[in-house]
Write a protein that holds these residues in place. Structure first.
Motif, mmCIF file in Angstrom:
data_model
loop_
_atom_site.group_PDB
_atom_site.id
_atom_site.type_symbol
_atom_site.label_atom_id
_atom_site.label_comp_id
_atom_site.label_asym_id
_atom_site.label_seq_id
_atom_site.Cartn_x
_atom_site.Cartn_y
_atom_site.Cartn_z
ATOM 1 N N PHE A 227 35.058 42.433 68.681
ATOM 2 C CA PHE A 227 33.696 42.719 68.228
ATOM 3 C C PHE A 227 33.510 44.222 68.135
ATOM 4 C CE2 PHE A 227 29.309 43.647 70.066
ATOM 5 C CZ PHE A 227 28.709 43.766 68.823
ATOM 6 N N VAL A 228 33.286 44.699 66.927
ATOM 7 C CA VAL A 228 32.894 46.081 66.669
ATOM 8 C C VAL A 228 31.730 45.993 65.688
ATOM 9 C CG1 VAL A 228 33.605 48.372 65.913
ATOM 10 C CG2 VAL A 228 35.298 46.815 66.913
ATOM 11 N N PRO A 229 30.540 46.441 66.066
ATOM 12 C CA PRO A 229 29.351 46.206 65.237
ATOM 13 C C PRO A 229 29.535 46.587 63.769
ATOM 14 C CG PRO A 229 28.700 47.103 67.350
ATOM 15 C CD PRO A 229 30.200 47.157 67.309
ATOM 16 N N SER A 230 29.259 45.635 62.900
ATOM 17 C CA SER A 230 29.307 45.726 61.436
ATOM 18 C C SER A 230 30.721 45.902 60.883
ATOM 19 C CB SER A 230 28.402 46.848 60.897
ATOM 20 O OG SER A 230 29.008 48.115 60.977
ATOM 21 N N ILE A 231 31.741 45.855 61.752
ATOM 22 C CA ILE A 231 33.116 46.097 61.306
ATOM 23 C C ILE A 231 34.036 44.920 61.584
ATOM 24 C CG2 ILE A 231 35.162 47.563 61.627
ATOM 25 C CD1 ILE A 231 33.238 49.854 62.364
ATOM 26 N N TRP A 232 33.986 44.374 62.801
ATOM 27 C CA TRP A 232 35.027 43.444 63.236
ATOM 28 C C TRP A 232 34.393 42.328 64.056
ATOM 29 C CZ3 TRP A 232 40.139 45.792 65.603
ATOM 30 C CH2 TRP A 232 41.160 44.848 65.554
ATOM 31 N N TYR A 233 34.594 41.077 63.596
ATOM 32 C CA TYR A 233 34.080 39.905 64.295
ATOM 33 C C TYR A 233 35.197 38.867 64.401
ATOM 34 C CZ TYR A 233 29.579 42.091 63.442
ATOM 35 O OH TYR A 233 28.535 42.986 63.409
ATOM 36 N N LYS A 234 35.550 38.542 65.620
ATOM 37 C CA LYS A 234 36.660 37.627 65.902
ATOM 38 C C LYS A 234 37.930 38.159 65.240
ATOM 39 C CE LYS A 234 36.013 33.295 66.755
ATOM 40 N NZ LYS A 234 35.769 31.834 66.644
ATOM 41 N N ASP A 235 38.492 37.404 64.280
ATOM 42 C CA ASP A 235 39.741 37.839 63.634
ATOM 43 C C ASP A 235 39.518 38.405 62.238
ATOM 44 O OD1 ASP A 235 39.069 35.572 62.257
ATOM 45 O OD2 ASP A 235 40.877 34.439 62.761
ATOM 46 N N ASN A 236 38.243 38.602 61.868
ATOM 47 C CA ASN A 236 37.894 39.204 60.572
ATOM 48 C C ASN A 236 38.451 38.438 59.372
ATOM 49 O OD1 ASN A 236 36.048 41.219 60.951
ATOM 50 N ND2 ASN A 236 37.403 42.906 60.430
ATOM 51 N N ARG A 237 38.532 37.140 59.494
ATOM 52 C CA ARG A 237 39.123 36.365 58.391
ATOM 53 C C ARG A 237 38.222 36.299 57.164
ATOM 54 N NH1 ARG A 237 40.176 30.439 60.403
ATOM 55 N NH2 ARG A 237 41.090 31.645 62.124
ATOM 56 N N ALA B 297 23.791 38.066 46.567
ATOM 57 C CA ALA B 297 24.242 37.602 45.258
ATOM 58 C C ALA B 297 25.150 38.600 44.558
ATOM 59 C CB ALA B 297 23.029 37.307 44.379
ATOM 60 N N ASP B 298 25.086 39.871 44.959
ATOM 61 C CA ASP B 298 25.858 40.897 44.252
ATOM 62 C C ASP B 298 27.116 41.326 44.996
ATOM 63 O OD1 ASP B 298 24.536 42.148 46.298
ATOM 64 O OD2 ASP B 298 23.548 43.662 45.064
ATOM 65 N N ASN B 299 27.407 40.724 46.136
ATOM 66 C CA ASN B 299 28.631 41.032 46.881
ATOM 67 C C ASN B 299 29.029 39.780 47.660
ATOM 68 O OD1 ASN B 299 30.781 42.454 47.900
ATOM 69 N ND2 ASN B 299 29.595 43.652 49.349
ATOM 70 N N PRO B 300 29.353 38.690 46.950
ATOM 71 C CA PRO B 300 29.425 37.379 47.585
ATOM 72 C C PRO B 300 30.665 37.149 48.441
ATOM 73 C CG PRO B 300 30.073 37.223 45.293
ATOM 74 C CD PRO B 300 29.625 38.633 45.514
ATOM 75 N N ASN B 301 30.519 36.215 49.385
ATOM 76 C CA ASN B 301 31.630 35.595 50.102
ATOM 77 C C ASN B 301 32.389 36.511 51.049
ATOM 78 O OD1 ASN B 301 31.007 33.228 48.649
ATOM 79 N ND2 ASN B 301 32.272 33.923 46.931
ATOM 80 N N ILE B 302 31.727 37.583 51.509
ATOM 81 C CA ILE B 302 32.315 38.391 52.574
ATOM 82 C C ILE B 302 31.339 38.424 53.750
ATOM 83 C CG2 ILE B 302 33.665 39.830 51.000
ATOM 84 C CD1 ILE B 302 31.577 42.052 51.494
#
Length: 742
Positions: free
Chosen positions: A154-164, A540-545
């Motif tokens: 966990f790194v705020p706004s950068i890394w959550y779990k394995d960042n998949r 809607a302008d930067n989907p699926n991340i």
């Protein structure tokens, strides 16, 4: 053999632990200072088991004139127990060039039982030959060998779990890297946490009382040596073992987001001048606990350091904010050939560049229907028929023109030359926002005794279409062609976006078919979003991340469902989404350089309340203001005091980018305007030079909901909190049962 070596090391550490007189302890953890042939080392125990250690805690990196970087490490040569002052540890490091550094670390226990702190002072005693800069580091290393896959992060706004769920260009997207160091000015709080998936051991560090300052022009990947840089980098180095800590000043690498995220490895080296006048001072808080799962690790880690930081609440006149935003909507509203609406964008100086800036997006970054509802509400409150009529004309346009015979709405209209954007398919996010705006407008009319049956029938028509395309698993696809109904994007990440609208419609009509659709969609996102910790695709302008707004959508969806059936699983899911969401909102002040003429965000305001937009993205915005009311409601449901303080922060601190205060105006910005996207990381304060009216809705909606729900004379949570608990809970319960329709 490796197992035997580990047992020998473990026996040594247990012996040291038993014999050492130098230790700080909490209920479950102990930090020891153990003497060996090199001096004093550190060991960190959880329930008498060594988890982290550092044989040589004093670490200095030096850069030479020709750009060569060398790291020096040394054990403490002296440890003193100063009782109330904690343990004072000292070391001296001499470089090959003859530079001498004195490192003094003072270790103490925080008032919070499981937090330790080290306050470090690094002094340059002698300058070296051919050595021009230095940085220092505090780290603790895993006691055992480990793989990156052993941990969730966990790194705020950068890394959550394995960042998949991040893009390939995002920081921490490649788990084959060895160096993961991130500038703290891109973090909403300077935290790095990792949790061992096998045993739940959770270690975290936090840069306490961070200064964070830098100067205009501090940018790029070129090595910079300058004492004006007072920010750190938090992260880890992983080879056979994992070393977690902080570099000061903050070198970012082996990947950096400076100059944008790329697939290419690059490092932005930062050093202080190697001069006798230079002294470094910083404090690192760190903690070792055991947690049952990743969501609880993130929540407890965030809350403990948020409480330690406790961002100052911004003093703002919310009445002026409301009047200012309504004034903007009223002024720029325009009717063009019987199509009424608001411009998509306006220059920050208040000038419209072109008539083509009048283009109408139903929701998301347009918020045509949401802003119309704001005018209607205020029109009723002020008995201002002009405001009300303007809002009603906007809703009338969408109700009468946007919805196709199938029930699928078109969502983007150009009044010049009176055409729908055929290349802009119907996105579930835009649909959900837009239809919720119509329902909100309908509710304001109904509460004031005005029937709008056409508006309600339009909403039912869209809901019936949603029912017809709902997948067997409860999901919806992300985008549809509004002419043919064919699927444009088969991602299911935006299923949550329409649940609040469906819940609103059920409460307005009491038709269980709409509740059934909403609950079925809720079951899907409970499995797909909540259980998988997959907060991705919110925009809607930067989907699926992985991003912030997906959590916003999930929070609203789960709260809406909990309001209706009080199933505890919805409340648990709302809480998880809320704590993930919090980690995107800046809760410490990253100072904007005073002398940067290109900065839009004012240096005399505080960035707390701004929120990072997405992983793999350097920009922040004011979006989180929209959920102030939802965080307050979650507090009322849970009685979690930290949620209350966070709600107050969203109500207040998110207004710092608004030019509302005539006594302290923001230069080059029209009265009551606000900036949109801006970078908090370098180049700090740079951003979009337009005001987008979606921001007005984001500011107004939670203020109106608070005042209307609790019959408050002001827009301030503090006033609502003065109500006795019985009355407050009763009014909240009424809102939950009716969706504010009565």
């Amino acid at each position: 053999m490796r197992h035997l070596i580990f047992l020998i090391h473990l026996l040594f550490f247990f012996t040291t632990f038993a014999q050492s007189g130098y230790q700080l302890s909490s209920k479950k953890t102990t930090l020891t200072f153990s003497k060996n042939k090199n001096g004093y080392s550190l060991s960190f125990f959880l329930k008498k088991t060594p988890i982290y250690s550092q044989e040589k805690p004093a670490i200095i990196a030096v850069i030479t004139k020709d750009g060569h970087r060398k790291i020096y490490k040394k054990a403490y040569n002296e440890v003193k127990n100063e009782n109330d002052k904690g343990y004072i540890c000292q070391a001296e490091i001499e470089t090959m060039g003859g530079a001498v550094f004195k490192i003094t670390d003072v270790f103490t226990k925080s008032k919070n039982d499981d937090i330790y702190e080290v306050s470090r002072i690094v002094k340059v005693i002698h300058e070296g030959t051919n050595e021009i800069g230095f940085s220092s580091c505090f780290t603790l290393k895993t006691f055992q060998e480990s793989a990156i896959s052993d941990f969730d992060f966990f790194v705020p706004s950068i890394w959550y779990k394995d960042n998949r769920y991040v893009s390939k260009k995002a920081l921490a997207s490649n788990m084959t890297d060895s160096l993961f160091w991130f500038r703290e000015d891109r973090m909403p709080l300077p935290i790095f946490m990792l949790r061992n998936k096998k045993d739940g051991t959770t270690f975290s560090i936090f840069h306490k009382n961070a200064d964070g300052s830098t100067f205009a022009g501090e940018d790029g990947t070129k090595t910079i040596v300058d004492d004006r840089m007072q920010f750190a980098a938090l992260g880890m180095t992983h080879y056979k073992q994992t070393s977690v800590g902080l570099w000061y000043p903050g070198t970012e690498g082996e990947r950096t987001g400076i100059f944008g995220m790329t697939l290419k490895k690059k490092t932005a080296n930062r050093f202080h001048p190697l001069q006798k006048k230079i002294t470094q001072k910083y404090t690192v808080a760190f903690s070792l606990t055991s947690t049952s799962d990743f969501p609880s690790a993130l929540q407890t880690t965030w809350q403990k350091y948020y409480t330690l930081e406790k961002p100052k609440l911004y003093a703002v006149d919310l009445e002026k904010v409301v009047n200012g935003q309504i004034g903007i909507l009223n002024h720029y509203w325009k009717e063009i050939n019987n199509t009424a609406g608001f411009p998509f964008r306006i220059k920050l100086n208040g000038v419209l560049e072109s008539k083509f800036d009048y283009n109408y997006n139903m929701g998301f970054v347009g918020q045509q229907t949401g802003n119309a509802a704001m005018l209607i509400r205020q029109g009723f409150k002020l008995k201002d028929t002009v405001l009300r009529n303007k809002g009603e004309k906007v809703i009338k346009f969408w109700v009468e023109n946007a919805i196709m015979p199938s029930g699928i709405p078109r969502t983007w209209f150009d009044p010049y030359p009176q055409t729908w954007r055929e290349n802009y398919p119907t996105h579930l996010r835009v649909l959900g926002d837009g239809m919720h705006g119509i329902m909100l407008a309908y509710s304001y009319e109904k509460k004031n005794g005005i029937a709008k049956p056409k508006w309600l029938r339009a909403c039912e028509k869209v809901a019936n279409w949603l029912q017809s395309v709902q997948n067997e698993d409860g999901s919806f696809y992300q985008q549809y062609n509004f002419n043919t109904g064919k699927i444009v994007s088969d991602s299911k990440n935006n299923t949550s976006n329409v649940i609040p609208f469906l819940a609103d419609l059920y409460l307005a009509t009491h038709r269980h078919s709409y509740l059934k659709i909403a609950l079925k969609a809720g079951d899907f996102i409970y499995e797909d979003t909540h259980k998988k910790y997959k907060y991705a695709g919110g925009v809607a302008d930067n989907p699926n991340i992985m991003d912030k707004e997906s959590a916003s959508m999930a929070l609203r969806a789960f709260l809406a469902l909990y309001d209706i059936d009080k199933n505890k699983k919805w409340l648990d899911a709302a809480k998880q989404a809320a704590f993930y969401y919090q980690t995107w909102v800046f809760s410490w002040d990253v100072p904007i350089p005073k002398n940067d003429k290109n900065a839009i965000f004012p240096y005399f305001r505080n960035v707390t309340g701004l929120s990072q937009i997405a992983t793999g993205n350097n920009a922040a915005d004011v979006y989180a203001a929209i959920d102030a009311f939802n965080f307050y409601r979650l507090y009322l449901y849970t009685n979690d005091a930290q949620l209350l303080y966070f709600a107050k922060m969203l109500y207040r601190n998110t207004k710092q980018y608004i030019n509302w205060d005539a006594k302290n105006p923001i230069p080059n910005m029209a009265k009551n305007f606000m900036g949109e996207a801006v970078t908090v990381v370098v180049p700090r304060g740079h951003g979009v030079t337009y005001f987008l009216p979606w921001e007005s809705y984001t500011m107004l909606a939670p203020l109106f909901l608070l005042q209307d729900t609790f019959h408050s004379v002001s827009y301030d949570v503090e006033e609502v909190e003065k109500l006795n608990k019985t009355l407050k809970d009763s009014l909240h319960d009424k809102y939950a049962k009716t969706g504010g329709l009565n």
